[in-house]
Enzyme design. Sequence first.
Site, PDB file in Angstrom:
ATOM      1  N   ARG A  61     -18.271  47.550  37.537  1.00 39.48           N
ATOM      2  CA  ARG A  61     -17.380  46.815  38.455  1.00 39.48           C
ATOM      3  C   ARG A  61     -16.289  45.860  37.773  1.00 39.48           C
ATOM      4  NH1 ARG A  61     -21.366  45.406  43.418  1.00 39.48           N
ATOM      5  NH2 ARG A  61     -21.939  47.364  43.826  1.00 39.48           N
ATOM      6  N   ASP A 113     -20.678  34.798  54.104  1.00 42.04           N
ATOM      7  CA  ASP A 113     -21.241  35.526  53.121  1.00 42.04           C
ATOM      8  C   ASP A 113     -20.451  34.819  51.793  1.00 42.04           C
ATOM      9  OD1 ASP A 113     -22.622  38.128  52.132  1.00 42.04           O
ATOM     10  OD2 ASP A 113     -20.951  38.088  50.850  1.00 42.04           O
TER      11      ASP A 113
END
Length: 272
Positions: A35, A143
């Site tokens: 990532r 979130d």
Amino acid sequence: MSSLSPQSFTAITDLFHRISGIRLTEAKRALVQSRLQKLAADSGESDLNVFVQKMVRGQLSEDMLVSVVDKLTTNETYFFREPAHFEDLARRAGAHRATGGAGGAGEFLVWSGASSSGEEAYSIAMVLADKLGTAPWTIHGTDLSTTVVDSARQGLYPMERARDTSKDYLRRFCLRGEGPYEGQLLIMKELRARVKFQCANLMQPLPALPLFDVIFLRNVLIYFDASAKRAIVERVIERLKPGGVLYPGHAESLAALDLPLKAIAPAIYQHA
């Protein structure tokens, strides 16, 4: 692109832990490396370890730090995950309507505390639309990741994520994509209007939120140690109405946290 060294892995996971409270273990090394590689390349840095050192030393932009947090936050989910909670929610919404809804019990409020890309929040919305109809109800979704919050607001998903959604709900609350959107579904505008998404870090003071009848806090506590877990749940239940219910994930027991919560069913706790 170079591989992530043990020292760089420790440095970036320590930084991520300080920001988010989430501790990524050695088992996540491959995920962390994959990532970060694209972010490093996009920044013009060919050496992943140099990229990490720049990040840790504060030599990269605030936007890049936000991107790193976004990339390291796990967001894979689907509609109607852990269905027992939605069955319980449907019963509670039905009971709320029976007590008078707008005229008696007021607006029904639900918080999806780790809403990721929105599948959980829209699953809740389908249940409430079914059980409460046009009566007052609202869902708040929060979130840590800005990227998934933006994605959630769009309400556009691969059809595969709706594999556990009833055909009736798909027909009533979703639009099937055609042409360039083949294989995707869009949550209907009327449902999207009932869900409010915003960024929030559960390890930090929460944004202004109302008191909720139901809070979903599922499959997030597993990433925290015991003290952080207690701090998060304590902070979250400050926004839970007396008698309201909290849904953690089925693998997340709250029994040892010594908080005013009473287990009333598997993975269902009531504010004492």
